[in-house]
Design a protein around this motif. Structure first.
Motif, PDB file in Angstrom:
ATOM      1  N   VAL A  97      30.551   2.676 -46.711  1.00 49.11           N
ATOM      2  CA  VAL A  97      32.088   2.423 -46.174  1.00 49.11           C
ATOM      3  C   VAL A  97      32.553   3.521 -45.478  1.00 49.11           C
ATOM      4  O   VAL A  97      33.415   3.551 -44.770  1.00 49.11           O
ATOM      5  N   LEU A  98      32.618   4.696 -46.277  1.00 54.70           N
ATOM      6  CA  LEU A  98      33.122   6.179 -45.525  1.00 54.70           C
ATOM      7  C   LEU A  98      32.541   6.232 -43.973  1.00 54.70           C
ATOM      8  O   LEU A  98      33.239   6.766 -43.065  1.00 54.70           O
ATOM      9  N   ALA A  99      31.305   6.048 -43.983  1.00 53.38           N
ATOM     10  CA  ALA A  99      30.734   6.148 -42.542  1.00 53.38           C
ATOM     11  C   ALA A  99      31.149   5.207 -41.433  1.00 53.38           C
ATOM     12  O   ALA A  99      31.510   5.465 -40.529  1.00 53.38           O
ATOM     13  N   THR A 100      31.362   3.774 -41.907  1.00 48.63           N
ATOM     14  CA  THR A 100      31.947   2.835 -41.257  1.00 48.63           C
ATOM     15  C   THR A 100      33.210   3.264 -40.801  1.00 48.63           C
ATOM     16  O   THR A 100      33.755   2.804 -39.831  1.00 48.63           O
ATOM     17  N   LEU A 101      33.984   3.672 -41.497  1.00 49.95           N
ATOM     18  CA  LEU A 101      35.380   4.201 -41.507  1.00 49.95           C
ATOM     19  C   LEU A 101      35.275   5.201 -40.128  1.00 49.95           C
ATOM     20  O   LEU A 101      36.112   5.068 -39.249  1.00 49.95           O
ATOM     21  N   GLY A 102      34.531   5.838 -40.256  1.00 49.85           N
ATOM     22  CA  GLY A 102      34.382   6.975 -39.201  1.00 49.85           C
ATOM     23  C   GLY A 102      33.930   6.339 -37.973  1.00 49.85           C
ATOM     24  O   GLY A 102      34.468   6.913 -37.105  1.00 49.85           O
ATOM     25  N   GLY A 103      32.762   5.331 -38.056  1.00 48.00           N
ATOM     26  CA  GLY A 103      32.483   4.731 -36.796  1.00 48.00           C
ATOM     27  C   GLY A 103      33.416   3.946 -36.216  1.00 48.00           C
ATOM     28  O   GLY A 103      33.575   3.818 -34.924  1.00 48.00           O
ATOM     29  N   THR A 104      34.208   3.270 -37.044  1.00 49.04           N
ATOM     30  CA  THR A 104      35.384   2.671 -36.523  1.00 49.04           C
ATOM     31  C   THR A 104      36.420   3.185 -35.800  1.00 49.04           C
ATOM     32  O   THR A 104      36.588   2.859 -34.539  1.00 49.04           O
ATOM     33  N   TRP A 105      36.801   4.397 -36.204  1.00 46.30           N
ATOM     34  CA  TRP A 105      37.595   5.326 -35.690  1.00 46.30           C
ATOM     35  C   TRP A 105      37.131   5.840 -34.274  1.00 46.30           C
ATOM     36  O   TRP A 105      37.937   6.063 -33.167  1.00 46.30           O
ATOM     37  N   LEU A 106      36.048   6.349 -34.237  1.00 48.88           N
ATOM     38  CA  LEU A 106      35.258   6.908 -33.112  1.00 48.88           C
ATOM     39  C   LEU A 106      34.930   5.737 -31.881  1.00 48.88           C
ATOM     40  O   LEU A 106      34.932   6.065 -30.832  1.00 48.88           O
ATOM     41  N   LEU A 107      34.413   4.595 -32.424  1.00 51.07           N
ATOM     42  CA  LEU A 107      33.713   3.745 -31.439  1.00 51.07           C
ATOM     43  C   LEU A 107      34.256   2.353 -31.262  1.00 51.07           C
ATOM     44  O   LEU A 107      34.265   1.673 -30.159  1.00 51.07           O
TER      45      LEU A 107
END
Length: 681
Positions: A97-107
């Motif tokens: 979930v934490l990695a997905t939050l980061g990916g959502t923000w970036l991409l």
């Protein structure tokens, strides 16, 4: 996803007596097949395979066996059980979930930023399935964006199962002990009751409202109960090797064929979900055969066993990686090479995160209070940072939105429909913000003043003056409903009352209608109720759509029409002494407008009028009853050659076809001018 068993002694020659006391290599291989089916069908075919149903069944199998052993042995400690599960499941989920939050923000686009914090919290707090179920029954729910957290729905179903199953097992064991009997027969009766009731509910709900049933825990509980019954039944299964070899292969082949032969996403759960769950149950029941020709020999191969051991993490990783890949490439489906890369990266990440989660889970093992406290601490230590991150992001978004609202209030640069020739003024951002566009629907939606697609009750809400000089009833589907903001503005100015009577996807006619290819009987019943309501209410005017626009390419472009039954309905109102304002329908775009604007300039997100509108209004030249006033404001949305997504710095559409309330309010003066001119008031 089901819990991963820990390797121990070699598999016995026969299935274990009550669930998996020892390591079942073939079950790990079965997990691998299920997760590979899930990933492959998601990645390359854009559909689902039935693999998730296998995980639900296996969860019921393992958890029931574990709980029965605890309840009939040293006692079932509810807190310790949940602590062990949390320590086992939460660390991997929190990392993903934490990695997905980061990916959502970036991409991903800013439109998906808004929901990401709430979706992340729903995933970690195990209620994603209900969030998706509510969206599935909402006709106006936006369907352009796929959430990178969507796959957590099945984990949510399992999380809710974990909360209730220990109580069921403990109650059955307690009742059996009170009678001095073996608890297994009573457990079988209890689980059979859950299986039967849940399956019956699932079949009925799937027929009535399949999208809701797909995510409904009650419609899925039978799959978990089936696994529990299998764990209890293994003591009575003692088939010869030959039949068990045949059973194993039949189950495995059926499982692999399920997704290819069934459109799982549109027919499950219901009785159709018996296919993959019974197929997987056959493989488990066949057990280790000791035969070189057995399916278990294939399933016990080291690569499959390894994939099975990391299947939980692999399931969690593959979906957000796929969503990010598709967003970056602008594709609907992965290419063969791109899809292989998604799966390969998912395997690598699953292989990296599983050992970390296993080490953390070890802290929660054991039955003592200290182990339970450690398990709880591990789960909280993983949960809290992610929830705080999601909460902080949500708070930042809310602050930015408030700042934007203050900017708009202090500026005169948002004339909307009043802008000269629809000009877009420079140096000002579009309002409302794209990420919050779908909240610019009429406030009647927040008030609960609209009937959903499946409902039949006539819901009425009154706005404006309590002692009005004119009462206007707004009647029809969502394309009638989006005129509410303009009507309310006129009501406040002229001492009118607006009575809102709308239903999703339901036109104001007695002609037969369809919804998603099926007869729309709820609409017909609602329409009959509306006429009875109007007969009692006797408003001065019914405001409704006079035409319906269309983007159905099977019928051809420009298929705007006066729907069968419209004129007849207006004649009925004429006989009641009720006036009708028939407003021409608004243009439709073939894409989600805010999503387009999130990645392109307004001039790149336009639509030609002829894609949904007729060249000449179909209302022209019709023999209409004398109570009908026709209004056409198409020129406020479109120039002769183009329909615009932004006019006067105001976003016109909040999705692909529904007009935002903000723009409608700016249209109110022009609506008033034309209405007054047509009726002479």
């Amino acid at each position: 996803m089901s819990l991963t068993t820990t390797p121990a002694a070699p598999a016995p020659a026969r299935p274990a007596a009550v669930g998996p006391r020892g390591y079942r290599a073939d079950v790990d291989g079965l997990r691998a097949v299920a997760v590979l089916l899930v990933a492959a069908y998601h990645v390359w075919f854009g559909r689902v395979s039935g693999g998730v149903d296998v995980f639900l069944m296996l969860t019921g199998f393992f958890i029931t066996a574990s709980l029965v052993r605890s309840a009939t042995g040293g006692g079932l400690r509810y807190g310790a059980f949940l602590a062990r599960l949390a320590a086992r499941l939460v660390p991997t989920a929190a990392i993903v979930v934490l990695a997905t939050l980061g990916g959502t923000w970036l991409l991903l686009s800013e439109i998906q930023w808004r929901d990401a914090p709430r979706e992340a919290a729903a995933a970690l707090l195990y209620h994603t399935n209900w969030h998706l179920a509510l969206d599935s029954v909402d006709y106006l729910a936006r369907d352009g964006d796929v959430s990178p957290f969507q796959h957590f729905w099945s984990l949510s179903v399992q999380g809710q199962f974990y909360l209730v199953w220990p109580a069921l097992i403990a109650a059955a064991v307690w009742a059996a002990r009170r009678r001095g009997s073996d608890p297994r027969p009573l457990l079988a009766v209890a689980l059979s009751a859950v299986f039967t009731l849940s399956l019956a509910y699932s079949v009925l709900m799937t027929r009535a409202d399949q999208p809701w049933a797909y995510f409904d825990t009650g419609a899925r509980m039978w799959e978990l109960a089936l696994g529990g019954l299998l764990a209890l039944a293994l003591t009575g299964i003692d088939l010869p090797r030959g039949p068990r070899v045949a059973l194993g292969w039949a189950g495995l082949a059926s499982l692999v064929l399920c997704g290819a032969l069934l459109q799982v996403s549109s027919v499950f759960p219901g009785y159709a979900a018996l296919w993959p769950t019974l197929a997987a149950a056959a493989v488990v029941a066949a057990g280790p055969t000791g035969s070189a020709l057995g399916a278990d020999r294939l399933l016990s191969l080291r690569p499959l066993r390894y994939l099975g051991s990391i299947s939980y993490a692999l399931y969690l990783w593959h979906w957000p990686l796929l969503v990010l890949y598709l967003s970056m490439t602008g594709r609907d489906l992965a290419t063969p090479l791109g899809g292989a890369a998604v799966i390969a990266v998912s395997v690598v990440l699953a292989a990296a995160t599983t050992p970390v989660a296993d080490r953390l889970a070890a802290l929660g093992r054991g039955g003592g209070r200290r182990a339970a406290l450690k398990g709880t601490a591990v789960a909280l230590a993983c949960l809290l940072p992610v929830l705080l991150t999601a909460g902080g992001w949500f708070g930042h978004q809310s602050a930015e939105r408030d700042r934007f609202e203050r900017l708009v209030e202090a500026s005169s640069g948002y004339p909307g429909a009043a802008a000269p020739e629809g000009a877009v003024l420079p140096n000002l951002p579009v309002y409302p913000p794209l990420a919050w566009a779908d909240e610019d629907a009429p406030r009647t939606y927040d008030d609960g003043c609209r009937q959903v697609v499946s409902g039949t009750e006539v819901i009425t809400c009154e706005y404006g003056s309590e002692d009005p000089v004119r009462t206007v009833a707004l009647v029809g589907g969502s394309h009638a409903a989006h005129w509410f903001a303009a009507l309310e503005a006129l009501a406040l100015e002229h001492d009118w009352r607006v009575v809102n009577i709308v239903k999703g996807a339901c036109l104001f006619t007695d002609a037969p209608q369809t919804y998603r290819g099926e007869p729309y009987t709820a609409c017909a019943e609602w329409n009959r109720g509306v006429m009875a309501e109007l007969d009692q209410l006797r408003p001065d005017t019914v405001f409704t759509t006079g035409t319906t626009t269309n983007l159905d390419t099977s019928a051809g472009y420009g298929e705007e029409q006066v729907v069968d039954g419209y004129v007849e309905r207006w004649r009925e109102l004429d006989a009641m002494g009720i006036g009708v304002v028939a407003v021409r329908d608004t243009p439709r775009f073939g894409f989600d407008v805010p999503e387009c604007l999130a990645g392109a300039a307004p001039q790149e997100c336009t639509s030609a009028p002829g894609e949904s509108m007729a060249a000449v209004s179909p209302l022209e030249g019709l023999d209409l009853p004398g109570n009908v006033t026709v209004l056409d404001l198409t020129d406020r949305f479109c120039r002769p050659d183009v329909c615009r997504p932004v006019i006067g710095n105001v976003l016109v559409y909040w999705d692909s076809s529904h007009i935002g309330a903000t723009f409608m309010r700016t249209l109110a003066p022009e609506l008033e001018r034309r209405w007054a001119a047509a009726e002479g008031w």
